[in-house]
Enzyme design. Sequence first.
Site, PDB file in Angstrom:
ATOM      1  N   PHE A  13       0.854  -1.186   0.000  1.00 46.62           N
ATOM      2  CA  PHE A  13       0.000   0.000   0.000  1.00 46.62           C
ATOM      3  C   PHE A  13       0.886   1.230   0.000  1.00 46.62           C
ATOM      4  O   PHE A  13       1.680   1.440   0.921  1.00 46.62           O
ATOM      5  CB  PHE A  13      -0.930   0.045   1.221  1.00 46.62           C
ATOM      6  CG  PHE A  13      -1.892   1.201   1.151  1.00 46.62           C
ATOM      7  CD1 PHE A  13      -3.138   1.048   0.574  1.00 46.62           C
ATOM      8  CD2 PHE A  13      -1.524   2.463   1.603  1.00 46.62           C
ATOM      9  CE1 PHE A  13      -4.018   2.126   0.461  1.00 46.62           C
ATOM     10  CE2 PHE A  13      -2.395   3.544   1.495  1.00 46.62           C
ATOM     11  CZ  PHE A  13      -3.645   3.381   0.932  1.00 46.62           C
ATOM     12  N   THR A  50       2.500  24.773  -5.292  1.00 48.66           N
ATOM     13  CA  THR A  50       2.290  26.027  -4.571  1.00 48.66           C
ATOM     14  C   THR A  50       2.742  25.927  -3.116  1.00 48.66           C
ATOM     15  O   THR A  50       3.608  26.685  -2.670  1.00 48.66           O
ATOM     16  CB  THR A  50       0.811  26.461  -4.618  1.00 48.66           C
ATOM     17  OG1 THR A  50       0.454  26.694  -5.972  1.00 48.66           O
ATOM     18  CG2 THR A  50       0.595  27.751  -3.819  1.00 48.66           C
ATOM     19  N   LYS A  94       2.033  10.299   8.367  1.00 48.14           N
ATOM     20  CA  LYS A  94       1.356   9.760   9.565  1.00 48.14           C
ATOM     21  C   LYS A  94       1.911  10.313  10.884  1.00 48.14           C
ATOM     22  O   LYS A  94       1.651  11.454  11.222  1.00 48.14           O
ATOM     23  CB  LYS A  94       1.398   8.239   9.538  1.00 48.14           C
ATOM     24  CG  LYS A  94       0.458   7.660   8.468  1.00 48.14           C
ATOM     25  CD  LYS A  94       0.121   6.216   8.735  1.00 48.14           C
ATOM     26  CE  LYS A  94      -0.786   5.610   7.692  1.00 48.14           C
ATOM     27  NZ  LYS A  94      -2.166   5.550   8.111  1.00 48.14           N
ATOM     28  N   ASP A 109       9.208   3.196   1.898  1.00 52.28           N
ATOM     29  CA  ASP A 109       7.984   3.892   2.302  1.00 52.28           C
ATOM     30  C   ASP A 109       7.799   3.685   3.808  1.00 52.28           C
ATOM     31  O   ASP A 109       7.339   2.643   4.249  1.00 52.28           O
ATOM     32  CB  ASP A 109       6.805   3.322   1.506  1.00 52.28           C
ATOM     33  CG  ASP A 109       5.466   3.936   1.905  1.00 52.28           C
ATOM     34  OD1 ASP A 109       5.368   4.527   3.006  1.00 52.28           O
ATOM     35  OD2 ASP A 109       4.509   3.806   1.123  1.00 52.28           O
TER      36      ASP A 109
END
Lengths: 498, 498
Positions: free
Chosen positions: A219, A381, A356, A325
């Site tokens: 994931f 931005t 997280k 990750d």
Amino acid sequence: MASVLRCSPKLRTAARVPAARALSTTARLRAAEKPYFPDEPTAPSVSTAIPGPKNKAATAELNEVFDVRSLNMLTDYNSSIGNYISDLDGNKLLDVYAQIASIPVGYNNPHLQKVASSPEMITSLINRPALGNFPSADWSHILKTGILKAAPKGLDQVFTAMAGSDANETAYKAAFMYHRQQQRGGPEVEFTEEELQSTMNNQLPGSPQLSILSFKSAFHGRLFGSLSTTRSKAIHKLDIPAFDWPQATFPTLKYPLEDHVQENAQEEQRCLQEVERLIKEYHNPVAAVMVEPIQSEGGDNHASPAFFQGLRDITKRTNVLFIVDEVQTGVGATGKFWAHDHWNLSSPPDMVTFSKKAQTAGYYFGNPALRPNKPYRQFNTWMGDPSRALIFRGIIEEIERLGLVENTRITGDYLYAGLERLSQKYPQHFQNLRGKGQGTFIAWDTPKRDEFLAKAKSVGVNIGGSGVSAVRLRPMLVFQKHHADILLESIEKILKLL
Amino acid sequence: MASVLRCSPKLRTAARVPAARALSTTARLRAAEKPYFPDEPTAPSVSTAIPGPKNKAATAELNEVFDVRSLNMLTDYNSSIGNYISDLDGNKLLDVYAQIASIPVGYNNPHLQKVASSPEMITSLINRPALGNFPSADWSHILKTGILKAAPKGLDQVFTAMAGSDANETAYKAAFMYHRQQQRGGPEVEFTEEELQSTMNNQLPGSPQLSILSFKSAFHGRLFGSLSTTRSKAIHKLDIPAFDWPQATFPTLKYPLEDHVQENAQEEQRCLQEVERLIKEYHNPVAAVMVEPIQSEGGDNHASPAFFQGLRDITKRTNVLFIVDEVQTGVGATGKFWAHDHWNLSSPPDMVTFSKKAQTAGYYFGNPALRPNKPYRQFNTWMGDPSRALIFRGIIEEIERLGLVENTRITGDYLYAGLERLSQKYPQHFQNLRGKGQGTFIAWDTPKRDEFLAKAKSVGVNIGGSGVSAVRLRPMLVFQKHHADILLESIEKILKLL
């Protein structure tokens, strides 16, 4: 992360006996330690069915404007504290799910309260900069005393983002730009006219058909690029166009690990060979390998340090970037600040993504060549949110002050031992208990998983699952032995209800 | 947005003469009005070269850890106020770029200061929820009194996100899910086994080859899905894999509009025909058309209400969704709360995305069928940030209290008239002056654009460009006539330096 790791734990030893409601026999064995949150409840309290009447009424109202089908519980954050989450009906649950593993130092942490009400927080909230153009004069200081103080060894640069998905996608973009730069022969080689033209039409060669290799059950997020590397559940992916990118098999280990050493090593070798074959053969050339230290949403799937060392070596050998990750595993939960600290790699990962428990997001990198050769190639931005960077700095300070990584390691071992005892007592409810030595990042499979999760609130625990059959524990870093005791008791109560 | 639009402007008429340094003759004509920020400087002040010595030193330090090649100016946000941005060397510039069009109600706005230091802000900063699972008990109230109070007519639902790119991508995801649901025959039709299997491998039919149609020169973000619809500049897209999605031509209007009515109408018709042809013929079927009311990054390209009415009608007729990207145009800058309020559409857009001046992000929609048929299809851990939703609520309150949409309409007309005068005086420096009647959302092309922008700071103005040759004005909603006077004077000074 040297400074955080060196800090000695401040676990206090003063005796303390939980008051409140009647306790079972295990409570007598309850570890004596001073709580980080003296005002925390001493035990969960449940006074209504969950959801209770107030929760139900408020949910109906919210449903008018907001999709509530994924709603777990409307929460009263004002009366939540430390490890305890309160619902609208006054129920107080021990929270070992922690906003999908994203609350690090407890609800209403007093130090974060101070950070949140500081003048620099107020100015960062109301004068939000376009960070790439107009960073605040103290942005360098905020980075160095915060996000970069926690940087993994060997990675001294950061690109800040908003959440896990875009942290991963910006890392992928960096990988693709780096890959093409190498193919071109260096940063100074100009784009061809054909590249400049074709990319405006999303076509080769300007928009190349390169890929990111990820793993089955992985994931990595839900935007279009990250979702193309996510392989957790069909419901996450259905109907959304995806890139033709390769997936390799993630090892399926057998537990307990010590009884299956040879088999597991073979399984990992098999998976590594598949990775190498895909890198060499996949029709859309691989620019980077993306991996979670522990596959989290996909069912808490672990692999050994040897597997990750193998990945690092293969990616070096094949000249492909290695991205880790750490969105769910990072910031202390595995008993190290970063889960990949467990691996002793021959060289650091090329990029490490975070979100997280950092309460902000982005990716770390070390190689200056991962800065694209021209400005405005990796840009947007806001490029993150300085107010969230201030919160992360506060979290790092709190982790250091209280020695929370060490606490999580110690409490995790204690909790794991308790779960081993339960698994011996209730073998039918515990399969593949895993996460030993990984702090509180613990899970097991159980045939009645969904029933188990559904009953948990009635005994005062908020707990989540992962994959199709795992109960996953994701307590905060302020989870202590006395919480572990309550959790173990509660698990036993749930099992008796099944 | 009825309530905001109904609110009468509180523009005050008390006379006020700017003090400070010597003023040119136009200053005598300066509009007399009471400033929203009484403590704002009365004029820019520039005392060093820009960047000055402190700025240079701090930039070198930041460069160690953060890419500074896109850096415009290190900013002292503590001493920035209202329409004035301060750098580290004490220079104070009139800011008509406003953090790439994302500051709505002035630096250090006192009302936002109050919002930012409120107890509910502090709790939302330190107890960040997984909004889809554990929203706070008052989330419905925060939405209804904030984000949804500003909802475009006909759109009463919201999916909250983090920034423009993911706001757009989640809208695309909603469009793809809706499209496939229609093809299947409704929300109750289950996925096939083949879909469930194939999507895990990113293949048809589970991962369909559908597309989003966008326009040449469009900018919709920089993540993989949004970047596939972005067609602004090659540098934004090079080396990043992209989906094979179609682009239609955006009208190239001739200015002044009143002199080219017939030609421009023909140009728009030609573009509409191309859209319809692409929807009917493109090999990857189109699920939605995505469009900016004014193409911003792509060079401030405008089209008439008739063009957008045509798009709405074509998308209805071809059963394709119509998404309006109001990330840059939204929240008042065009003299309406939403730029698409200028269009008088036969039916509302299917989705409207927002970010920037909202200081949070997401997309509005009205049709309940745009909620996916099952939970967890459109989901992520944070799903936005309640602390940013509180800021947006504060912004809406401030817009209402001061009548800032009306102010922007009036000031915009005043500014446009001044620019018309300048363009007559300096025709060689003004081509295609555009944005009449669009609030302060004004731009023009000029042959020495980059030189123009580079000189602007020396006369005390912070100003940005768009596309290859446009100067774009993006002042805040608190930009008043006396600021317009200073800006007009400053532009004239810059022109004399070229």
